[in-house]
Design a protein around this motif. Structure first.
Motif, short mmCIF file in Angstrom:
data_model
loop_
_atom_site.label_atom_id
_atom_site.label_comp_id
_atom_site.label_asym_id
_atom_site.label_seq_id
_atom_site.Cartn_x
_atom_site.Cartn_y
_atom_site.Cartn_z
N ILE A 53 0.87 -1.19 0.00
CA ILE A 53 0.00 0.00 0.00
C ILE A 53 0.90 1.22 0.00
O ILE A 53 1.92 1.25 0.68
CB ILE A 53 -0.93 0.00 1.24
N ARG A 57 -0.42 9.17 2.79
CA ARG A 57 -0.15 9.30 4.23
C ARG A 57 0.81 8.23 4.76
O ARG A 57 1.51 8.47 5.74
CB ARG A 57 -1.46 9.27 5.02
N TYR A 58 0.80 7.04 4.18
CA TYR A 58 1.71 5.99 4.66
C TYR A 58 1.97 4.97 3.56
O TYR A 58 1.28 4.98 2.52
CB TYR A 58 1.17 5.28 5.92
N ALA A 60 3.60 0.70 2.94
CA ALA A 60 4.15 -0.56 3.48
C ALA A 60 4.58 -1.43 2.32
O ALA A 60 3.87 -1.57 1.33
CB ALA A 60 3.11 -1.29 4.33
N PHE A 156 7.95 -0.20 6.80
CA PHE A 156 6.81 0.64 7.18
C PHE A 156 7.30 2.07 7.07
O PHE A 156 8.37 2.41 7.60
CB PHE A 156 6.38 0.37 8.62
N MET B 86 -6.27 6.28 8.98
CA MET B 86 -6.56 5.43 7.81
C MET B 86 -5.75 4.17 8.00
O MET B 86 -4.58 4.23 8.40
CB MET B 86 -6.10 6.16 6.56
N GLU B 87 -6.37 3.01 7.75
CA GLU B 87 -5.61 1.79 8.03
C GLU B 87 -5.84 0.71 6.98
O GLU B 87 -6.92 0.59 6.43
CB GLU B 87 -5.92 1.28 9.45
N THR B 88 -4.78 -0.04 6.74
CA THR B 88 -4.81 -1.16 5.81
C THR B 88 -4.63 -2.43 6.62
O THR B 88 -3.65 -2.57 7.36
CB THR B 88 -3.66 -1.05 4.78
N ARG B 90 -3.95 -6.30 6.42
CA ARG B 90 -3.45 -7.36 5.53
C ARG B 90 -3.46 -8.67 6.30
O ARG B 90 -2.73 -8.83 7.27
CB ARG B 90 -2.04 -7.04 5.04
N GLN B 133 -5.88 -7.96 1.46
CA GLN B 133 -5.92 -6.78 2.32
C GLN B 133 -7.04 -5.83 1.94
O GLN B 133 -7.62 -5.94 0.86
CB GLN B 133 -4.57 -6.06 2.28
N THR B 135 -8.25 -1.53 2.73
CA THR B 135 -7.93 -0.24 3.35
C THR B 135 -9.21 0.47 3.77
O THR B 135 -10.11 0.65 2.95
CB THR B 135 -7.11 0.63 2.37
N SER B 154 -1.66 -7.94 9.69
CA SER B 154 -0.75 -6.80 9.74
C SER B 154 -1.55 -5.54 9.51
O SER B 154 -2.32 -5.46 8.55
CB SER B 154 0.33 -6.90 8.67
N PHE B 156 -1.17 -1.59 8.66
CA PHE B 156 -0.34 -0.47 8.22
C PHE B 156 -1.24 0.76 8.27
O PHE B 156 -2.36 0.71 7.74
CB PHE B 156 0.15 -0.67 6.79
N SER B 157 -0.78 1.85 8.87
CA SER B 157 -1.72 2.97 9.04
C SER B 157 -1.01 4.29 9.28
O SER B 157 0.21 4.36 9.44
CB SER B 157 -2.63 2.69 10.24
N THR B 158 -1.82 5.33 9.34
CA THR B 158 -1.34 6.60 9.87
C THR B 158 -1.18 6.43 11.38
O THR B 158 -1.48 5.37 11.94
CB THR B 158 -2.36 7.72 9.55
#
Lengths: 181, 181
Positions: A53, A57-58, A60, A156, B86-88, B90, B133, B135, B154, B156-158
């Motif tokens: 992703i 903002r981020y 991985a 990350f 915001m988050e992913t 996985r 995954q 988001t 897993s 992955f996020s702000t």
């Protein structure tokens, strides 16, 4: 790089991920990024990447390094008024020798790629084994090399904008063309 | 939650991570976060977390869910002028049923925790298998439940600011005290 060389490196990277139970979608498998940096010796200076992703903002990724393979020295500059990319490398498999700006006692465990010695200038060593990680501050020169069994590293980070990366070696092309066989 | 219950859940979480080759440092093992959300039934509504890194720019965690364990419905609001987290997610192991705002055909595969039905209000289902995954946009209500073998996810996020999360269930305490046995 030739398309056949890219395909072989993709296969080798997915074999290593498979061997360590890191699952990818078929689309991710087909699109593993093979970065030879335009230096013509992927085995020695190169990196394989799966970007899971990358938003504004981020980001991985999973990074794969073949035995002794080296990601050349570079830094992430500020872009568009934001500080440079900040990244955390978490070793998942193998050993990674990571070098950043800072003190060095005169020896390192990695081998600087022959012929490119002038372009490796930071030698503060961090040795990462599976489960260990290190966070690289924005704007810090760094390079890294896998040990003899290769390595898998989770990255990350803030947003990835690879095209802005500044490599010490002026011969590096981050996004070289793929050549048909 | 009693300290002994926390320790047992930590052990169970690290056993699952070990079984799937996800390596932790000794310090991470000792500090696995066990979130029972103050609801008194960790098996049913709870979550185990390892935070790898949480900076003011990005965050990465490993989430562990026991079989059928559910993370209660919540959303991440804007904080300090920034959009919400915001988050992913996985999926690395097992199956995860993730629910977000959106269409639903009247059935879901997860089981809403008994007695808490009023606090589960979004049912657009996303089924995640290893390597898949999803988001979640900022400010979107969501909840998730592991399948019968538990799950490792897993994230992955702000930046993570759990104390600002808004749970649908007013009984939830995100950071309840640990009670000595």
């Amino acid at each position: 790089m030739k398309r056949s060389e890219v395909a072989a490196a993709q296969r080798r990277a997915t074999d290593l991920l498979d061997a360590h139970g890191i699952m990818l979608t078929p689309e991710e498998r087909a699109n593993v990024e093979v970065a030879g940096f335009g230096l013509g010796n992927l085995e020695r200076q190169g990196l394989e990447l799966v970007t899971y992703i990358n938003t504004d903002r981020y980001c991985a990724k999973e990074l794969v390094l073949f035995p002794g393979q080296t990601c050349p020295e570079h830094l992430h500059p500020p872009v568009g008024g934001e500080p440079g990319k900040m990244e955390t490398f978490r070793c998942r498999h193998g050993v990674v020798y990571l070098y950043v700006e800072g003190e060095n006692d005169g020896t390192i465990q990695a081998e600087v790629p022959e012929g490119s010695e002038a372009y490796y200038t930071v030698f503060h060593e961090i040795e990462l084994h599976p489960g260990q990680q290190y966070t690289i501050p924005p704007g810090t020169k760094h390079w890294f090399q896998a040990g003899e069994n290769g390595a898998i590293v989770s990255e990350f980070s803030t947003t990835s904008r690879d095209e802005f990366d500044i490599f010490t070696d002026p011969n590096v092309q981050r996004m070289p063309a793929i050549v048909e066989d």
